[in-house]
Design a protein around this motif. Structure first.
Motif, PDB file in Angstrom:
ATOM      1  N   LYS A  20       0.822  -1.220   0.000  1.00  0.00           N
ATOM      2  CA  LYS A  20       0.000   0.000   0.000  1.00  0.00           C
ATOM      3  C   LYS A  20       0.852   1.265   0.000  1.00  0.00           C
ATOM      4  CE  LYS A  20      -4.068  -2.004   2.272  1.00  0.00           C
ATOM      5  NZ  LYS A  20      -5.008  -1.909   3.416  1.00  0.00           N
ATOM      6  N   ASP A  21       1.991   1.253   0.702  1.00  0.00           N
ATOM      7  CA  ASP A  21       2.847   2.435   0.729  1.00  0.00           C
ATOM      8  C   ASP A  21       3.402   2.748  -0.660  1.00  0.00           C
ATOM      9  OD1 ASP A  21       2.483   2.845   3.444  1.00  0.00           O
ATOM     10  OD2 ASP A  21       4.191   1.578   4.006  1.00  0.00           O
ATOM     11  N   LYS A  22       3.807   1.710  -1.375  1.00  0.00           N
ATOM     12  CA  LYS A  22       4.288   1.895  -2.745  1.00  0.00           C
ATOM     13  C   LYS A  22       3.163   2.416  -3.640  1.00  0.00           C
ATOM     14  CE  LYS A  22       6.518  -0.575  -6.586  1.00  0.00           C
ATOM     15  NZ  LYS A  22       7.012  -1.881  -7.071  1.00  0.00           N
ATOM     16  N   THR A  23       1.951   1.931  -3.401  1.00  0.00           N
ATOM     17  CA  THR A  23       0.793   2.398  -4.164  1.00  0.00           C
ATOM     18  C   THR A  23       0.573   3.889  -3.955  1.00  0.00           C
ATOM     19  OG1 THR A  23      -0.267   0.227  -3.959  1.00  0.00           O
ATOM     20  CG2 THR A  23      -1.674   2.072  -4.558  1.00  0.00           C
ATOM     21  N   MET A  24       0.705   4.357  -2.723  1.00  0.00           N
ATOM     22  CA  MET A  24       0.563   5.786  -2.441  1.00  0.00           C
ATOM     23  C   MET A  24       1.642   6.599  -3.153  1.00  0.00           C
ATOM     24  SD  MET A  24      -2.126   6.523  -0.688  1.00  0.00           S
ATOM     25  CE  MET A  24      -1.673   8.214  -0.296  1.00  0.00           C
ATOM     26  N   ARG A  25       2.877   6.123  -3.112  1.00  0.00           N
ATOM     27  CA  ARG A  25       3.957   6.846  -3.805  1.00  0.00           C
ATOM     28  C   ARG A  25       3.680   6.906  -5.307  1.00  0.00           C
ATOM     29  NH1 ARG A  25       7.062   3.646  -0.258  1.00  0.00           N
ATOM     30  NH2 ARG A  25       7.737   2.245  -1.932  1.00  0.00           N
ATOM     31  N   GLN A  26       3.210   5.793  -5.849  1.00  0.00           N
ATOM     32  CA  GLN A  26       2.880   5.777  -7.269  1.00  0.00           C
ATOM     33  C   GLN A  26       1.711   6.717  -7.580  1.00  0.00           C
ATOM     34  OE1 GLN A  26       2.127   1.600  -7.968  1.00  0.00           O
ATOM     35  NE2 GLN A  26       4.244   1.184  -8.559  1.00  0.00           N
ATOM     36  N   GLY A  27       0.752   6.815  -6.654  1.00  0.00           N
ATOM     37  CA  GLY A  27      -0.382   7.715  -6.838  1.00  0.00           C
ATOM     38  C   GLY A  27       0.065   9.154  -6.999  1.00  0.00           C
ATOM     39  N   TYR A  28       1.001   9.604  -6.159  1.00  0.00           N
ATOM     40  CA  TYR A  28       1.511  10.968  -6.262  1.00  0.00           C
ATOM     41  C   TYR A  28       2.302  11.167  -7.549  1.00  0.00           C
ATOM     42  CZ  TYR A  28       0.057  11.999  -1.477  1.00  0.00           C
ATOM     43  OH  TYR A  28      -0.690  12.217  -0.350  1.00  0.00           O
ATOM     44  N   MET A  29       3.043  10.122  -7.962  1.00  0.00           N
ATOM     45  CA  MET A  29       3.792  10.222  -9.223  1.00  0.00           C
ATOM     46  C   MET A  29       2.836  10.319 -10.406  1.00  0.00           C
ATOM     47  SD  MET A  29       7.277   7.926  -8.904  1.00  0.00           S
ATOM     48  CE  MET A  29       6.624   6.464  -8.080  1.00  0.00           C
ATOM     49  N   PHE A  30       1.731   9.579 -10.350  1.00  0.00           N
ATOM     50  CA  PHE A  30       0.726   9.669 -11.413  1.00  0.00           C
ATOM     51  C   PHE A  30       0.106  11.068 -11.449  1.00  0.00           C
ATOM     52  CE2 PHE A  30       0.309   4.922 -11.744  1.00  0.00           C
ATOM     53  CZ  PHE A  30       0.404   4.864 -13.129  1.00  0.00           C
ATOM     54  N   PHE A  31      -0.118  11.667 -10.281  1.00  0.00           N
ATOM     55  CA  PHE A  31      -0.698  13.009 -10.239  1.00  0.00           C
ATOM     56  C   PHE A  31       0.243  14.012 -10.912  1.00  0.00           C
ATOM     57  CE2 PHE A  31      -1.833  17.113  -8.443  1.00  0.00           C
ATOM     58  CZ  PHE A  31      -3.212  17.070  -8.455  1.00  0.00           C
ATOM     59  N   ARG A  32       1.528  13.935 -10.587  1.00  0.00           N
ATOM     60  CA  ARG A  32       2.501  14.840 -11.211  1.00  0.00           C
ATOM     61  C   ARG A  32       2.608  14.576 -12.714  1.00  0.00           C
ATOM     62  NH1 ARG A  32       5.225  13.748  -6.239  1.00  0.00           N
ATOM     63  NH2 ARG A  32       6.468  12.092  -7.195  1.00  0.00           N
ATOM     64  N   LEU A  33       2.552  13.309 -13.097  1.00  0.00           N
ATOM     65  CA  LEU A  33       2.602  12.958 -14.512  1.00  0.00           C
ATOM     66  C   LEU A  33       1.386  13.515 -15.250  1.00  0.00           C
ATOM     67  CD1 LEU A  33       4.073  11.396 -16.746  1.00  0.00           C
ATOM     68  CD2 LEU A  33       2.822   9.340 -16.046  1.00  0.00           C
ATOM     69  N   GLY A  34       0.223  13.479 -14.599  1.00  0.00           N
ATOM     70  CA  GLY A  34      -0.989  14.039 -15.195  1.00  0.00           C
ATOM     71  C   GLY A  34      -0.865  15.531 -15.439  1.00  0.00           C
ATOM     72  N   LEU A  35      -0.315  16.266 -14.451  1.00  0.00           N
ATOM     73  CA  LEU A  35      -0.099  17.706 -14.631  1.00  0.00           C
ATOM     74  C   LEU A  35       0.842  17.979 -15.801  1.00  0.00           C
ATOM     75  CD1 LEU A  35       0.267  19.035 -10.959  1.00  0.00           C
ATOM     76  CD2 LEU A  35      -1.504  19.663 -12.609  1.00  0.00           C
ATOM     77  N   PHE A  36       1.929  17.199 -15.876  1.00  0.00           N
ATOM     78  CA  PHE A  36       2.910  17.395 -16.946  1.00  0.00           C
ATOM     79  C   PHE A  36       2.277  17.135 -18.312  1.00  0.00           C
ATOM     80  CE2 PHE A  36       5.960  15.313 -19.834  1.00  0.00           C
ATOM     81  CZ  PHE A  36       6.815  16.388 -20.059  1.00  0.00           C
ATOM     82  N   LEU A  37       1.548  16.022 -18.457  1.00  0.00           N
ATOM     83  CA  LEU A  37       0.933  15.688 -19.742  1.00  0.00           C
ATOM     84  C   LEU A  37      -0.179  16.673 -20.098  1.00  0.00           C
ATOM     85  CD1 LEU A  37       0.748  11.783 -19.487  1.00  0.00           C
ATOM     86  CD2 LEU A  37       2.321  13.148 -20.873  1.00  0.00           C
ATOM     87  N   GLY A  38      -0.890  17.181 -19.080  1.00  0.00           N
ATOM     88  CA  GLY A  38      -1.909  18.196 -19.322  1.00  0.00           C
ATOM     89  C   GLY A  38      -1.295  19.470 -19.866  1.00  0.00           C
ATOM     90  N   LEU A  39      -0.179  19.887 -19.273  1.00  0.00           N
ATOM     91  CA  LEU A  39       0.520  21.088 -19.748  1.00  0.00           C
ATOM     92  C   LEU A  39       1.081  20.873 -21.154  1.00  0.00           C
ATOM     93  CD1 LEU A  39       2.380  22.047 -16.446  1.00  0.00           C
ATOM     94  CD2 LEU A  39       0.611  23.409 -17.583  1.00  0.00           C
ATOM     95  N   LEU A  40       1.579  19.668 -21.408  1.00  0.00           N
ATOM     96  CA  LEU A  40       2.114  19.346 -22.736  1.00  0.00           C
ATOM     97  C   LEU A  40       1.006  19.402 -23.788  1.00  0.00           C
ATOM     98  CD1 LEU A  40       4.957  18.489 -23.785  1.00  0.00           C
ATOM     99  CD2 LEU A  40       4.135  16.125 -23.713  1.00  0.00           C
ATOM    100  N   SER A  41      -0.168  18.865 -23.454  1.00  0.00           N
ATOM    101  CA  SER A  41      -1.306  18.910 -24.375  1.00  0.00           C
ATOM    102  C   SER A  41      -1.762  20.347 -24.611  1.00  0.00           C
ATOM    103  CB  SER A  41      -2.477  18.090 -23.811  1.00  0.00           C
ATOM    104  OG  SER A  41      -2.129  16.734 -23.686  1.00  0.00           O
ATOM    105  N   ALA A  42      -1.758  21.154 -23.552  1.00  0.00           N
ATOM    106  CA  ALA A  42      -2.133  22.564 -23.683  1.00  0.00           C
ATOM    107  C   ALA A  42      -1.176  23.287 -24.627  1.00  0.00           C
ATOM    108  CB  ALA A  42      -2.139  23.230 -22.316  1.00  0.00           C
ATOM    109  N   ALA A  43       0.121  23.000 -24.503  1.00  0.00           N
ATOM    110  CA  ALA A  43       1.115  23.621 -25.381  1.00  0.00           C
ATOM    111  C   ALA A  43       0.893  23.203 -26.833  1.00  0.00           C
ATOM    112  CB  ALA A  43       2.526  23.233 -24.925  1.00  0.00           C
ATOM    113  N   PHE A  44       0.561  21.914 -27.039  1.00  0.00           N
ATOM    114  CA  PHE A  44       0.286  21.401 -28.391  1.00  0.00           C
ATOM    115  C   PHE A  44      -0.880  22.172 -29.018  1.00  0.00           C
ATOM    116  CE2 PHE A  44      -2.326  18.639 -31.065  1.00  0.00           C
ATOM    117  CZ  PHE A  44      -1.404  18.179 -31.995  1.00  0.00           C
ATOM    118  N   ILE A  45      -1.968  22.316 -28.267  1.00  0.00           N
ATOM    119  CA  ILE A  45      -3.151  23.009 -28.782  1.00  0.00           C
ATOM    120  C   ILE A  45      -2.856  24.480 -29.039  1.00  0.00           C
ATOM    121  CG2 ILE A  45      -5.525  23.718 -28.227  1.00  0.00           C
ATOM    122  CD1 ILE A  45      -5.738  21.077 -26.624  1.00  0.00           C
TER     123      ILE A  45
END
Length: 467
Positions: A321-346
């Motif tokens: 479960k602890d590893k799952t939580m760490r991965q959850g935060y990494m996914f959140f940061r990855l989502g922000l990065f990909l969202g910003l990348l998509s915004a730049a593309f548009i």
């Protein structure tokens, strides 16, 4: 394992899963665009008929996506349990529960396909009349439906089996099959729509028949692989007859909320389209220009979302479960990065894309530019919460809460705000679109708070049947 090594392993695992899924989505978009272009060459009525008939078929596909993604939550969890099983008995229970989940999913998919096929066979005219009152479009739509009755069985089973194979790390084979099905679909549509190489010129019927042939090929390759070659799930035709009663409660608790959520969200998305449709032809045309751009900019986000559910389920199945939580935060940061990348593309490509539609009016072009600017903002939040809600939180088994959150934010917030902004306040297109998509902003905040609470990590039990 230190943090740097864990991070490298995490991102490697995510992109190995997500890139083939994203490419498969891109192929699907390409198929739809080419179909539209070929049928569109026959005239406005054939294009409208096939488009509206496929709107009904798309409802079935959305339900199948819900069934598949709901089952994926359990399959990935049981796959993780199987990998770390301490003894043969634990491994057997995990494997047995995994196969029971697949069996239940296939049975429900077959039932759903039968219902849609019967509706298409018995009342095709009534279905078409819910979309249009134009008699010629209805007539052509009925012809398209006549050749599409069997499509539900092939596309439904192929879709859910593909999702299950991805859940145990099998992502490349479905991609190869999609490429093959794309080639078959393109070739058969060209031959049958236009009557090439001695074939009869079938028009709309040819489009339906060409798609059916491609779906049969896809079904044969995907299901044949599951039954006779896959060694991870080890599901054979005989398992379709297995007893599943002891897992039904767990399946309903985890999987059915995903099906309900995706189904109601599909209705909500159509409601947003209806609001846009009543805002005038200029707004509708501008939204059509932006929609393909938005689809193309989010294919990677969609892939990472599905990878998020798989990775989270496997890690929880392994009991960390602890590893799952760490991965959850990494996914959140990855989502922000990909969202910003998509915004730049548009932002970069919005002007050239609008200019490509050189025959649209100046008002439509100006409205499209406003919508592009609004999408640049919304896509940051949409990318993040999509990865969290459709990925991490769903993978944790938090499906009932997600069902409630998705629909409350859409129906109580976004749609009413969009109606007020468009019909009463008469705001510019930028602010109307922001209001219609305001649920994406609020869901991002909610998803982060839900992640921090750890309440999204749900316990999932296996079947108690012994070897």
């Amino acid at each position: 394992m230190d943090n740097s090594k864990e991070s490298i392993q995490f991102y490697k695992q995510v992109f190995i899963l997500s890139i083939p899924i994203a490419l498969q989505s891109l192929i699907t978009i390409g198929v739809n665009m080419l179909d539209t272009m070929m049928v569109g060459s026959l005239g406005d009525d054939p294009l409208s008929a096939t488009s509206l008939a496929n709107s009904f078929i798309s409802v079935f596909q959305i339900f199948c996506m819900g069934l598949g993604m709901g089952a994926s939550v359990l399959v990935s969890r049981y796959w993780g349990m199987k990998k770390v099983a301490a003894d043969e008995e634990a491994e057997y229970r995990a494997s047995h529960s995994l196969r029971q989940t697949v069996c239940l999913m296939l049975r429900i998919t077959l039932l759903l396909a039968t219902l849609f096929a019967l509706a298409t066979l018995i009342i095709p005219g009534i279905i078409m009349r819910t979309y249009t009152s134009e008699s010629e479009i209805i007539r052509l739509g009925v012809i398209y439906f006549r050749y599409s009755v069997l499509t539900y069985f092939f596309v439904g089973i192929s879709l859910v089996v593909t999702i299950v194979l991805r859940s145990v790390g099998q992502v490349f084979y479905p991609l190869i099959v999609s490429i093959g099905a794309f080639a078959v679909n393109l070739t058969m549509n060209y031959i049958l729509i236009f009557g090439k190489f001695g074939a009869p010129k079938m028009g709309v019927a040819g489009a339906a028949l060409g798609t059916l042939i491609a779906r049969i090929v896809e079904f044969t390759l995907i299901v044949g692989y599951l039954f006779f070659f896959d060694k991870r799930i080890n599901f054979t035709p005989q398992h379709l007859l297995m007893r599943t009663r002891r897992l039904i409660r767990e399946y309903v608790r985890i999987s059915i909320p995903v099906l309900i959520s995706d189904g109601i969200l599909a209705i909500g998305t159509n409601s947003v389209a209806m609001v846009i449709g009543h805002l005038g032809g200029t707004f509708v045309a501008a939204n059509a220009i932006t929609s393909v751009t938005q689809q193309l900019s989010t294919v990677v986000i969609s892939g990472v979302s599905q990878a998020g559910a798989i990775v989270t389920g496997i890690t929880l199945g392994e009991g960390d479960k602890d590893k799952t939580m760490r991965q959850g935060y990494m996914f959140f940061r990855l989502g922000l990065f990909l969202g910003l990348l998509s915004a730049a593309f548009i932002f970069i490509f919005s002007d050239p894309i609008i200019a490509f539609y050189g025959n649209v009016s100046a008002d439509t072009a100006a409205t499209a530019k406003q919508l592009m600017n609004a999408i640049c903002l919304i896509i940051v939040f949409q990318g993040t919460n999509s990865i969290m809600t459709k990925g991490v939180l769903r993978g944790g088994g938090d499906t009932t809460m997600l069902m409630l959150a998705d629909n409350i934010f859409l129906w109580v917030l976004a749609i009413p705000l969009g109606i007020i902004a468009g019909f009463y306040l008469k705001l510019p297109a930028f602010w109307i679109y922001i209001c219609l998509k305001s649920d994406q902003i609020v869901k991002t905040i909610w998803a982060f708070l839900r992640l921090r609470s750890r309440k999204w990590i749900k316990k999932i039990s296996t079947s108690n049947e012994k070897r």
